[in-house]
Design a protein around this motif. Structure first.
Motif, PDB file in Angstrom:
ATOM      1  N   GLN A 278       5.532  -3.533 -18.724  1.00  0.00           N
ATOM      2  CA  GLN A 278       4.300  -2.753 -18.626  1.00  0.00           C
ATOM      3  C   GLN A 278       3.301  -3.415 -17.682  1.00  0.00           C
ATOM      4  OE1 GLN A 278       3.121  -2.570 -22.726  1.00  0.00           O
ATOM      5  NE2 GLN A 278       4.562  -0.924 -23.239  1.00  0.00           N
ATOM      6  N   ALA A 279       3.140  -4.733 -17.808  1.00  0.00           N
ATOM      7  CA  ALA A 279       2.222  -5.445 -16.920  1.00  0.00           C
ATOM      8  C   ALA A 279       2.707  -5.389 -15.476  1.00  0.00           C
ATOM      9  CB  ALA A 279       2.088  -6.898 -17.375  1.00  0.00           C
ATOM     10  N   ARG A 280       4.022  -5.418 -15.277  1.00  0.00           N
ATOM     11  CA  ARG A 280       4.569  -5.348 -13.916  1.00  0.00           C
ATOM     12  C   ARG A 280       4.241  -4.001 -13.280  1.00  0.00           C
ATOM     13  NH1 ARG A 280       9.469  -5.958 -15.159  1.00  0.00           N
ATOM     14  NH2 ARG A 280       9.581  -8.233 -14.905  1.00  0.00           N
ATOM     15  N   ILE A 281       4.416  -2.939 -14.031  1.00  0.00           N
ATOM     16  CA  ILE A 281       4.131  -1.605 -13.491  1.00  0.00           C
ATOM     17  C   ILE A 281       2.655  -1.476 -13.133  1.00  0.00           C
ATOM     18  CG2 ILE A 281       4.043   0.846 -14.082  1.00  0.00           C
ATOM     19  CD1 ILE A 281       6.552   0.430 -15.755  1.00  0.00           C
ATOM     20  N   ARG A 282       1.775  -1.974 -14.011  1.00  0.00           N
ATOM     21  CA  ARG A 282       0.346  -1.896 -13.726  1.00  0.00           C
ATOM     22  C   ARG A 282      -0.018  -2.647 -12.456  1.00  0.00           C
ATOM     23  NH1 ARG A 282      -0.117  -2.520 -19.418  1.00  0.00           N
ATOM     24  NH2 ARG A 282      -0.444  -4.763 -19.165  1.00  0.00           N
ATOM     25  N   ASN A 283       0.526  -3.850 -12.295  1.00  0.00           N
ATOM     26  CA  ASN A 283       0.179  -4.639 -11.118  1.00  0.00           C
ATOM     27  C   ASN A 283       0.832  -4.101  -9.849  1.00  0.00           C
ATOM     28  OD1 ASN A 283      -1.494  -7.223 -11.825  1.00  0.00           O
ATOM     29  ND2 ASN A 283      -0.041  -6.990 -13.512  1.00  0.00           N
ATOM     30  N   GLU A 284       1.988  -3.474  -9.972  1.00  0.00           N
ATOM     31  CA  GLU A 284       2.570  -2.798  -8.812  1.00  0.00           C
ATOM     32  C   GLU A 284       1.676  -1.641  -8.373  1.00  0.00           C
ATOM     33  OE1 GLU A 284       6.436  -1.618 -10.004  1.00  0.00           O
ATOM     34  OE2 GLU A 284       7.339  -3.600  -9.738  1.00  0.00           O
ATOM     35  N   ALA A 285       1.180  -0.878  -9.343  1.00  0.00           N
ATOM     36  CA  ALA A 285       0.296   0.245  -9.015  1.00  0.00           C
ATOM     37  C   ALA A 285      -1.021  -0.258  -8.422  1.00  0.00           C
ATOM     38  CB  ALA A 285       0.029   1.077 -10.271  1.00  0.00           C
ATOM     39  N   ARG A 286      -1.553  -1.340  -8.981  1.00  0.00           N
ATOM     40  CA  ARG A 286      -2.779  -1.907  -8.426  1.00  0.00           C
ATOM     41  C   ARG A 286      -2.575  -2.360  -6.986  1.00  0.00           C
ATOM     42  NH1 ARG A 286      -3.581  -5.455 -13.866  1.00  0.00           N
ATOM     43  NH2 ARG A 286      -4.878  -3.989 -15.064  1.00  0.00           N
ATOM     44  N   SER A 287      -1.459  -3.024  -6.727  1.00  0.00           N
ATOM     45  CA  SER A 287      -1.179  -3.485  -5.367  1.00  0.00           C
ATOM     46  C   SER A 287      -1.059  -2.310  -4.406  1.00  0.00           C
ATOM     47  CB  SER A 287       0.120  -4.312  -5.357  1.00  0.00           C
ATOM     48  OG  SER A 287       0.009  -5.449  -6.190  1.00  0.00           O
ATOM     49  N   ALA A 288      -0.367  -1.260  -4.837  1.00  0.00           N
ATOM     50  CA  ALA A 288      -0.221  -0.083  -3.974  1.00  0.00           C
ATOM     51  C   ALA A 288      -1.574   0.564  -3.701  1.00  0.00           C
ATOM     52  CB  ALA A 288       0.732   0.925  -4.625  1.00  0.00           C
ATOM     53  N   ALA A 289      -2.449   0.607  -4.723  1.00  0.00           N
ATOM     54  CA  ALA A 289      -3.775   1.199  -4.547  1.00  0.00           C
ATOM     55  C   ALA A 289      -4.608   0.382  -3.555  1.00  0.00           C
ATOM     56  CB  ALA A 289      -4.493   1.296  -5.890  1.00  0.00           C
ATOM     57  N   VAL A 290      -4.536  -0.946  -3.643  1.00  0.00           N
ATOM     58  CA  VAL A 290      -5.287  -1.796  -2.715  1.00  0.00           C
ATOM     59  C   VAL A 290      -4.744  -1.644  -1.297  1.00  0.00           C
ATOM     60  CG1 VAL A 290      -5.834  -4.187  -2.115  1.00  0.00           C
ATOM     61  CG2 VAL A 290      -5.967  -3.429  -4.494  1.00  0.00           C
ATOM     62  N   GLU A 291      -3.430  -1.563  -1.150  1.00  0.00           N
ATOM     63  CA  GLU A 291      -2.848  -1.371   0.181  1.00  0.00           C
ATOM     64  C   GLU A 291      -3.298  -0.044   0.787  1.00  0.00           C
ATOM     65  OE1 GLU A 291       1.270  -1.741  -0.623  1.00  0.00           O
ATOM     66  OE2 GLU A 291       1.263  -3.942  -0.665  1.00  0.00           O
ATOM     67  N   ALA A 292      -3.396   0.999  -0.055  1.00  0.00           N
ATOM     68  CA  ALA A 292      -3.894   2.285   0.438  1.00  0.00           C
ATOM     69  C   ALA A 292      -5.355   2.163   0.874  1.00  0.00           C
ATOM     70  CB  ALA A 292      -3.742   3.350  -0.639  1.00  0.00           C
ATOM     71  N   ALA A 293      -6.138   1.388   0.125  1.00  0.00           N
ATOM     72  CA  ALA A 293      -7.540   1.188   0.491  1.00  0.00           C
ATOM     73  C   ALA A 293      -7.657   0.431   1.813  1.00  0.00           C
ATOM     74  CB  ALA A 293      -8.263   0.431  -0.626  1.00  0.00           C
ATOM     75  N   LEU A 294      -6.818  -0.572   2.019  1.00  0.00           N
ATOM     76  CA  LEU A 294      -6.839  -1.311   3.275  1.00  0.00           C
ATOM     77  C   LEU A 294      -6.485  -0.410   4.455  1.00  0.00           C
ATOM     78  CD1 LEU A 294      -5.146  -4.628   2.082  1.00  0.00           C
ATOM     79  CD2 LEU A 294      -7.528  -4.354   2.804  1.00  0.00           C
ATOM     80  N   ALA A 295      -5.502   0.467   4.254  1.00  0.00           N
ATOM     81  CA  ALA A 295      -5.138   1.406   5.316  1.00  0.00           C
ATOM     82  C   ALA A 295      -6.286   2.368   5.606  1.00  0.00           C
ATOM     83  CB  ALA A 295      -3.882   2.180   4.923  1.00  0.00           C
ATOM     84  N   ARG A 296      -7.001   2.794   4.565  1.00  0.00           N
ATOM     85  CA  ARG A 296      -8.135   3.689   4.765  1.00  0.00           C
ATOM     86  C   ARG A 296      -9.275   2.982   5.512  1.00  0.00           C
ATOM     87  NH1 ARG A 296      -9.572   8.142   1.750  1.00  0.00           N
ATOM     88  NH2 ARG A 296      -7.303   8.330   1.490  1.00  0.00           N
ATOM     89  N   LEU A 297      -9.436   1.682   5.279  1.00  0.00           N
ATOM     90  CA  LEU A 297     -10.474   0.939   5.986  1.00  0.00           C
ATOM     91  C   LEU A 297     -10.228   0.941   7.491  1.00  0.00           C
ATOM     92  CD1 LEU A 297     -11.159  -2.189   3.725  1.00  0.00           C
ATOM     93  CD2 LEU A 297     -12.587  -0.171   4.040  1.00  0.00           C
ATOM     94  N   ASP A 298      -8.960   0.880   7.888  1.00  0.00           N
ATOM     95  CA  ASP A 298      -8.659   0.948   9.316  1.00  0.00           C
ATOM     96  C   ASP A 298      -9.123   2.277   9.904  1.00  0.00           C
ATOM     97  OD1 ASP A 298      -7.508  -1.562   9.143  1.00  0.00           O
ATOM     98  OD2 ASP A 298      -5.485  -0.762   8.764  1.00  0.00           O
TER      99      ASP A 298
END
Length: 398
Positions: A278-298
């Motif tokens: 469960q913790a792995r899934i949450r942190n995978e989703a968090r990482s994906a969300a941050v990566e999407a935010a970084l792409a949006r910043l560009d």
């Protein structure tokens, strides 16, 4: 089906073709009404910036769906369910964070109050219902209750076993991930773990635990209390007291009996949640969300040249957060246990942050008590600290 059966009992005659037509009309009409109400809510949500208005719409939605369904002589209960499913699925896209926080808190309170109201309603109605049972033989009552409780208890495991026997392509196991949504490269350890989790069928112990978790409460009472008092001829509705009594027993057996014994049953079966997964899934989703935010910043930096400083600061913060999430994932990947591994450094950081928040609250109260801070401003600042504390995980490695 309940509406069709009630209509047949009220009218005093039954026609199979007519019953099928009524069933289809009630089901399809209920789905249509629920979808229409959900569509109306979706149109209204962008117009309501105030969290209080969004909360009012959320509370009114089930009542509007039910009343509209009943007014159109279709399934009001099904309309509520469909409206709730659609609105809940679309809520992350059309609801602000402030509205979501408030609505979630309100609905938790409403759910708690409704569960309490169930027992109050049963306590109020039970004496009159018991008096109405005097017209039945004891054996009739026992058989009716046994059949009702037995069907309710056996229906859920039968459904679980049946769905498990279907081909993998026809069902998705709870917690499974569709292959087309799996972003990991084929053959990686994480992808293999996901494939194993999706392919694994429920064990007999898991079926027992899931079957015992199927409690009945508010919906069952809401359905049974739609029974009218009399038929079209003015005669009392047939077996109404017996049906009410059977429903009361089902609610009490499942809410009280199953609810109180569920935790001991799970422990006896030796089942426990895979907290690492469960913790792995949450942190995978968090990482994906941050990566999407970084792409949006560009995109923001390219579209708004003057935003360079703000974009740089935000990118630094997001990169630090991404590094933290990936560090947790590495720690979780190295764990062979189902329990979440603890990080002493992270636990210390959480404890320090909570201590700092508590100190800020104490200082704000001192300012209020000394007359330097009005109560209204204190509530604003306390809400800021509450949100900051809410962001802290309950467990150190979650």
């Amino acid at each position: 089906m309940l509406s069709v059966a009630v209509a047949a009992a009220v009218g005093g005659e039954f026609s199979f073709p007519s019953a099928v037509a009524q069933f289809v009309l009630a089901a399809v009409g209920g789905v249509a009404v629920g979808a229409a109400v959900a569509w109306a809510v979706r149109l209204a949500r962008p117009l309501t910036k105030d969290p209080l208005l969004s909360n009012a719409i959320s509370l009114a939605t089930p009542f509007v769906a039910y009343l509209l369904g009943e007014e159109l002589h279709v399934s009001g209960v099904l309309a509520v369910v469909i409206a709730g499913l659609i609105v809940g699925h679309q809520a992350p896209q059309f609801t602000s964070g402030a509205a979501r926080l408030q609505t979630s808190a309100v609905w938790r309170l409403v759910d708690f109050l409704l569960e309490g109201f169930v027992f109050l309603l049963i306590g109020q109605q039970l004496p009159e219902v018991v008096k109405g049972l005097r017209q039945y033989d004891t054996s009739t009552i026992i058989i009716a209750v046994a059949v009702s409780v037995g069907v309710v208890l056996l229906l859920r495991p039968a459904w679980l076993v049946m769905t498990q026997s279907l081909p993998r392509s026809l069902h998705t196991r709870l917690g499974g991930i569709a292959e087309q949504d799996d972003a990991d490269e084929p053959g990686t350890a994480r992808q293999i773990q996901r494939a194993d989790r999706n392919a694994r069928r429920l064990t007999s112990r898991e079926v027992v635990a899931l079957s015992w978790s199927g409690t009945r409460g508010v919906i069952s009472l809401a359905a049974i209390f739609t029974l009218p008092l009399t038929t079209n001829s003015g005669a009392p509705f047939p077996d109404r007291d017996l049906l009410l009594f059977c429903t009361f027993v089902v609610v009490l057996v499942t809410l009280v009996g199953q609810g109180l014994t569920f935790a001991p049953l799970v422990r006896m079966l030796g089942l426990r949640a895979n907290e690492t997964d469960q913790a792995r899934i949450r942190n995978e989703a968090r990482s994906a969300a941050v990566e999407a935010a970084l792409a949006r910043l560009d995109d923001v930096a390219a579209a708004e040249p003057d935003s360079g400083v703000a974009v740089s600061i935000t990118r630094t913060q997001l990169l630090a957060r991404l590094a933290r999430y990936r560090g947790r994932l590495d720690l979780l990947e190295q764990s062979d246990s189902s329990e979440v591994p603890t990080s002493p450094e992270y636990e210390t950081a959480l404890r320090v942050r909570r201590t700092a928040i508590a100190a800020q609250r104490e200082e704000l109260v001192r300012w209020r008590d000394s007359g330097r801070l009005p109560d209204e401003e204190l509530r604003v600042l306390e809400r800021e600290l509450d949100h900051e504390e809410l962001l802290l995980p309950k467990r150190a490695s979650s």
